[in-house]
Write a protein that holds these residues in place. Structure first.
Motif, PDB file in Angstrom:
ATOM      1  N   ILE A  50      -6.806  14.966  -4.527  1.00 27.98           N
ATOM      2  CA  ILE A  50      -8.017  14.637  -3.770  1.00 27.98           C
ATOM      3  C   ILE A  50      -8.128  13.131  -3.594  1.00 27.98           C
ATOM      4  N   GLY A  51      -7.827  12.382  -4.665  1.00 30.10           N
ATOM      5  CA  GLY A  51      -7.855  10.918  -4.564  1.00 30.10           C
ATOM      6  C   GLY A  51      -6.847  10.390  -3.564  1.00 30.10           C
ATOM      7  N   LEU A  52      -5.658  10.973  -3.539  1.00 28.20           N
ATOM      8  CA  LEU A  52      -4.635  10.565  -2.575  1.00 28.20           C
ATOM      9  C   LEU A  52      -5.087  10.855  -1.156  1.00 28.20           C
ATOM     10  N   PHE A  53      -5.678  12.001  -0.937  1.00 30.37           N
ATOM     11  CA  PHE A  53      -6.182  12.355   0.389  1.00 30.37           C
ATOM     12  C   PHE A  53      -7.245  11.367   0.854  1.00 30.37           C
ATOM     13  N   LEU A  54      -8.182  11.048  -0.036  1.00 31.04           N
ATOM     14  CA  LEU A  54      -9.227  10.090   0.319  1.00 31.04           C
ATOM     15  C   LEU A  54      -8.659   8.687   0.549  1.00 31.04           C
ATOM     16  N   LEU A  55      -7.664   8.310  -0.244  1.00 36.01           N
ATOM     17  CA  LEU A  55      -7.021   7.012  -0.054  1.00 36.01           C
ATOM     18  C   LEU A  55      -6.284   6.950   1.280  1.00 36.01           C
ATOM     19  N   LEU A  56      -5.648   8.038   1.676  1.00 36.80           N
ATOM     20  CA  LEU A  56      -4.982   8.084   2.978  1.00 36.80           C
ATOM     21  C   LEU A  56      -5.985   7.935   4.121  1.00 36.80           C
ATOM     22  N   ILE A  57      -7.126   8.600   3.999  1.00 39.22           N
ATOM     23  CA  ILE A  57      -8.162   8.464   5.023  1.00 39.22           C
ATOM     24  C   ILE A  57      -8.669   7.032   5.083  1.00 39.22           C
ATOM     25  N   LEU A  58      -8.933   6.431   3.920  1.00 36.72           N
ATOM     26  CA  LEU A  58      -9.407   5.051   3.864  1.00 36.72           C
ATOM     27  C   LEU A  58      -8.393   4.086   4.465  1.00 36.72           C
ATOM     28  N   CYS A  59      -7.136   4.244   4.117  1.00 40.21           N
ATOM     29  CA  CYS A  59      -6.090   3.363   4.642  1.00 40.21           C
ATOM     30  C   CYS A  59      -5.948   3.507   6.147  1.00 40.21           C
ATOM     31  N   GLY A  60      -6.073   4.716   6.646  1.00 43.16           N
ATOM     32  CA  GLY A  60      -5.998   4.938   8.083  1.00 43.16           C
ATOM     33  C   GLY A  60      -7.159   4.307   8.823  1.00 43.16           C
ATOM     34  N   ARG A  61      -8.348   4.405   8.247  1.00 43.24           N
ATOM     35  CA  ARG A  61      -9.537   3.823   8.880  1.00 43.24           C
ATOM     36  C   ARG A  61      -9.509   2.296   8.856  1.00 43.24           C
ATOM     37  N   MET A  62      -8.970   1.734   7.771  1.00 47.44           N
ATOM     38  CA  MET A  62      -8.934   0.284   7.640  1.00 47.44           C
ATOM     39  C   MET A  62      -7.764  -0.332   8.423  1.00 47.44           C
ATOM     40  N   MET A 110       0.821  -1.183   0.000  1.00 50.99           N
ATOM     41  CA  MET A 110       0.000   0.000   0.000  1.00 50.99           C
ATOM     42  C   MET A 110       0.877   1.265   0.000  1.00 50.99           C
ATOM     43  N   LYS A 111       1.986   1.197   0.703  1.00 50.67           N
ATOM     44  CA  LYS A 111       2.868   2.359   0.745  1.00 50.67           C
ATOM     45  C   LYS A 111       3.454   2.661  -0.621  1.00 50.67           C
ATOM     46  N   ILE A 112       3.694   1.618  -1.423  1.00 53.61           N
ATOM     47  CA  ILE A 112       4.231   1.826  -2.768  1.00 53.61           C
ATOM     48  C   ILE A 112       3.219   2.564  -3.638  1.00 53.61           C
ATOM     49  N   ILE A 113       1.941   2.227  -3.492  1.00 53.21           N
ATOM     50  CA  ILE A 113       0.893   2.906  -4.253  1.00 53.21           C
ATOM     51  C   ILE A 113       0.818   4.369  -3.850  1.00 53.21           C
TER      52      ILE A 113
END
Length: 62
Positions: free
Chosen positions: A43-55, A1-4
């Motif tokens: 914006i997509g990166l920000f949302l992906l960071l939020i999703l990854c943090g929540r999961m 995930m960090k690579i993405i």
């Protein structure tokens, strides 16, 4: 995930550099397209960071 996440960040930086070259050359339509892509990816990166943090896929360093 960090690579993405790192790949997305590098892509955003590359788009910003390309937009700068288009600004210097004076091609405004291409400049607007590149900046629009950069904003969308940011914006997509920000949302992906939020999703990854929540999961729980990534954890903050407190």
């Amino acid at each position: 995930m960090k690579i993405i996440l790192i790949g997305l960040l590098l892509t955003i930086m590359a788009l910003l550099a390309l937009a700068l070259t288009q600004l210097i050359r004076g091609k405004s339509q291409r400049l607007l397209t590149l900046l629009a892509w950069r904003v969308a990816l940011s914006i997509g990166l920000f949302l992906l960071l939020i999703l990854c943090g929540r999961m729980g896929w990534i954890t903050p360093n407190f």
